[in-house]
Design a protein around this motif. Structure first.
Motif, short mmCIF file in Angstrom:
data_model
loop_
_atom_site.label_atom_id
_atom_site.label_comp_id
_atom_site.label_asym_id
_atom_site.label_seq_id
_atom_site.Cartn_x
_atom_site.Cartn_y
_atom_site.Cartn_z
N TYR A 198 0.86 -1.21 0.00
CA TYR A 198 -0.15 0.03 0.11
C TYR A 198 0.87 1.28 -0.12
O TYR A 198 0.77 2.12 -0.76
CB TYR A 198 -0.88 0.07 1.19
N SER A 237 2.47 1.88 -3.35
CA SER A 237 1.51 2.40 -4.29
C SER A 237 1.47 3.88 -4.20
O SER A 237 0.91 4.51 -4.98
CB SER A 237 0.30 1.71 -4.17
N GLY A 273 3.45 0.88 -13.12
CA GLY A 273 3.15 -0.01 -12.24
C GLY A 273 4.37 -0.69 -11.52
O GLY A 273 4.34 -1.39 -10.42
N LYS A 291 7.18 -0.77 -9.18
CA LYS A 291 7.56 -0.29 -7.93
C LYS A 291 8.85 -0.59 -7.24
O LYS A 291 9.28 -1.73 -7.70
CB LYS A 291 6.19 -0.29 -6.78
N ALA A 297 -3.44 -6.28 -4.85
CA ALA A 297 -3.36 -5.11 -5.90
C ALA A 297 -4.52 -5.51 -6.70
O ALA A 297 -4.98 -4.42 -7.14
CB ALA A 297 -2.21 -5.78 -6.46
N THR A 307 -7.38 -3.50 -5.18
CA THR A 307 -7.40 -2.05 -5.13
C THR A 307 -6.97 -1.27 -6.48
O THR A 307 -7.22 -0.05 -6.56
CB THR A 307 -6.30 -1.65 -4.15
N ARG A 308 -6.37 -2.04 -7.21
CA ARG A 308 -5.64 -1.41 -8.64
C ARG A 308 -6.31 -1.87 -9.87
O ARG A 308 -5.71 -1.68 -10.92
CB ARG A 308 -4.19 -1.21 -8.60
N ALA A 345 -3.17 -4.84 -12.69
CA ALA A 345 -2.23 -4.76 -11.64
C ALA A 345 -2.02 -6.04 -11.01
O ALA A 345 -1.09 -6.24 -10.70
CB ALA A 345 -2.64 -3.66 -10.88
N CYS A 360 -8.23 3.78 -17.40
CA CYS A 360 -7.60 2.81 -16.40
C CYS A 360 -7.59 3.20 -15.14
O CYS A 360 -7.25 4.49 -14.82
CB CYS A 360 -6.27 2.55 -17.03
N PRO A 361 -7.50 2.35 -14.13
CA PRO A 361 -7.46 2.83 -12.74
C PRO A 361 -6.29 3.47 -12.03
O PRO A 361 -6.31 4.42 -11.33
CB PRO A 361 -7.85 1.42 -11.93
N ASP A 362 -5.11 3.26 -12.73
CA ASP A 362 -3.83 3.86 -12.25
C ASP A 362 -3.48 5.02 -12.79
O ASP A 362 -2.86 5.87 -12.17
CB ASP A 362 -2.72 2.91 -12.34
#
Lengths: 314, 173, 126
Positions: free
Chosen positions: B23, B26, B37, B39, B70, B73-74, B78, C84-86
């Motif tokens: 978290y 992100s 994406g 990280k 992931a 939430t994303r 993801a 898109c979500p991100d």
């Protein structure tokens, strides 16, 4: 419409150009969603096609009516090969949703019977539409041209207001050119996609002023089943994709709708039989054959330059 | 507490750490030269603990948990990328911890971070349909080196304390 | 029990190789990269659009079938909007040099800047 829309604006400030491009794109998408789309339930055409036959004749917006009327008029020259009411056949082949399939002969025969424009009646006085049960109206082959008209409208207003000097719109490959890039009338150079190449290869360039262009080609939507390749331009007299030596036809016309409809029409009719209707609509054409030979209507010929050695003039 | 219960509890704790670390990761801004994406990979820390102390099942479990988090939430994309990267790096870590005699924690940390990003890259390439995402490879390697080093060092620093705290239980590796 | 080392010689080699390769590549790209001629947009691996960056001065907007919007201006191209979500694609910002690319993985869309011959038409009809 399901196409990529691109708008280029020349000669103005960045902010103005940007918001103009967005406005033009939005206008085209709105036209599709609100009026023209055969598959989106929000569109007027969709609702028209799904209205209970008992409610006919149905009144429609003048925007939709004009589009339907002009499409019907142009396809009236097709000798039955194309029609406004061809929806039953195009859905059968899965053309509308890109879920292609080869239908059985009985299905094709049944659908063909529902594809005649004789049973499509348009009343200009009341803007009403009537067609037989089971029929479906399809603006799929003129939608991009209509989108161009709409976007060209936005650009033209901006050119007249002096915000920009000119702009080019491409709606799924149908082009509208408004004004000029430098404000001094310099012609636009439009490339014609190489039917045997990838999306960015062009075999010829057209030098044009303000105009509308559309290309119909068998390379656009194709699928292969059981070893045979089928393209998407259906000949209603057979119910199958048109069998022709042509691989692409490019039309330069007075409006986007005309350029789009005529490109489909001339592809179906072939070069010889297209002369009359081209004259009638004051349109020009470039015909490309499977053997990579090219021909063009007389007054356009001088503006076409072949840039790929594999292509020759007929 | 029985050894088995302990292991489950520890796995759960590490899993929660993994999710929390994910978290926080992100929230970090992305850099243009990194693939979408990607990280730094600090959340790998929990995986590393599990791989070195607990064994395959808990380690993969944590990787799955992170991927699920992931995905929730994303989004599915993801989640898929996290899954592929997580499984690949966990598998490699488990192998290295068990079989290798020459790498230190930094080495394992770096290799696992790079594997994680490689897994994500493979998924991205498969999804977008072409190999152009491989252009991110150099940047990924650099980032993996940095993040992996840090993760390795932290893991090595904490492990002895963890082992001492659990010395009275059997099945500690 | 003896714990594994913090860092070993092998680690050093691994790190060294990685850093060398990566840094070298990045350096090469930064120095040798040309300003891009065109931007190729692919969806699901297929090229759907090519944007001429050479002539892109004023803003040109492109909308793809999947809803992704791109803007080309000042010889650069960038993701302008996406569902898109991100939103990482949009965050990536403007692409300019050959080899630079941005991707929107949920929409399976990639934009890559390429070199090559300048295209001397304003648009391609297809």
């Amino acid at each position: 419409m399901g196409s990529a829309i691109s708008v280029s604006a020349y000669g103005g400030s960045k902010e103005a150009a940007h918001s103009l491009c967005v406005a033009a794109c939005d206008a085209v998408q709105a036209l599709d969603t609100r009026v023209l789309s055969k598959t989106a339930s929000s569109s007027e055409l969709y609702r028209l096609n799904h209205t209970d036959p008992a409610a006919f004749p149905v009144a429609v917006s003048s925007e939709l009516f004009d589009a339907l009327a002009e499409t019907k008029a142009i396809y009236a020259h097709s000798g039955g090969k194309a029609a406004l009411g061809c929806g039953a056949l195009t859905s059968l082949w899965g053309m509308d949703t890109d879920e292609f399939r080869v239908p059985a002969q009985e299905e094709i025969d049944a659908a063909r019977a529902l594809c005649s424009d004789d049973t499509v009646q348009l009343d200009a006085e009341n803007n009403t539409v009537f067609f037989a049960p089971g029929q479906e109206l399809n603006l799929g082959s003129t939608g991009k041209g209509l989108g161009c008209d709409r976007a060209a409208q936005v650009l033209r207003e901006a050119v007249d207001a002096g915000t920009i000097t000119g702009g080019i719109v491409s709606v799924g490959g149908s082009i509208a050119a408004v004004g000029s890039s430098d404000g001094e009338g310099t012609s636009w150079r439009v490339g014609i996609r190489d039917p045997f190449g990838t999306a960015n290869e062009y075999f010829a360039t057209l030098t044009v002023g303000e105009s509308f262009l559309s290309t119909s080609g068998s390379y656009e939507k194709q699928f292969t089943e059981n070893g045979k390749t089928y393209h998407h331009i259906l000949d209603l007299t057979t119910g199958y994709p048109a069998e022709t030596q042509l691989v692409s036809v490019t039309i330069v016309a007075q409006t986007g709708l005309q350029s789009d409809a005529l490109s489909t029409l001339c592809f179906l009719l072939g070069e010889e039989d297209s002369r009359e209707v081209l004259e009638l609509y004051n349109a020009q054409a470039v015909f490309v054959y499977a053997d990579r030979t090219v021909s063009a209507t007389a007054s356009l010929r001088g503006s076409v330059e072949l840039v790929n050695d594999a292509y020759t003039w007929r | 507490m029985k050894a088995k219960t302990y292991r489950i509890a520890l796995t759960g704790l590490l899993g929660a750490c993994a999710v929390a670390l994910s978290y926080f990761e992100s929230l970090l801004p992305t850099a243009a030269f990194l693939p979408p994406g990607a990280k730094p990979g600090f959340s790998n820390l929990a995986n590393m603990f599990a791989a070195s102390m607990l064994g395959p099942l808990p380690a993969f479990g944590i990787a799955l948990l992170k991927a699920g988090f992931a995905a929730l939430t994303r989004g599915g994309t993801a989640g898929l990328m996290s899954l592929c990267g997580g499984i690949f790096s966990t598998a490699v870590m488990l192998l290295l911890f068990k079989k290798d005699r020459r790498l230190g924690f930094v080495g394992i940390g770096v290799i696992s971070a790079v594997c994680h990003n490689l897994g994500q890259l493979c998924v991205a390439a498969a999804l977008v349909g072409n190999l152009s995402v491989l252009a991110y490879l150099p940047a990924l390697l650099l980032f993996g080196a940095v993040a992996g080093t840090l993760t390795g060092l932290v893991c090595r620093a904490v492990l002895p304390a963890l082992r001492r705290a659990t010395a009275s239980f059997r099945n500690n590796r | 029990m003896k714990e594994r080392k913090w860092i070993s010689k092998t680690d050093g080699i691994v790190l060294g190789v990685l850093v060398l390769f990566a840094a070298g590549f990045l350096l090469w790209r930064a120095v040798a990269a040309q300003p891009g001629m065109r931007a190729v947009v692919t969806v699901d691996g297929e090229a759907v659009l090519q944007i001429d960056l050479q002539s892109a001065e004023d803003a040109q907007s492109y909308t793809l079938q999947n809803g992704v919007r791109l803007i080309a201006e000042n010889h650069t191209v960038r993701f302008a909007a996406s569902d898109c979500p991100d939103g990482i694609c949009v965050e990536t910002g403007a692409l300019q040099k050959v080899g630079e690319s941005a991707a929107c993985v949920p929409n399976r869309t990639v934009v890559t800047v390429v070199g090559g011959e300048p295209r001397d038409v304003d648009v391609i009809a297809y």
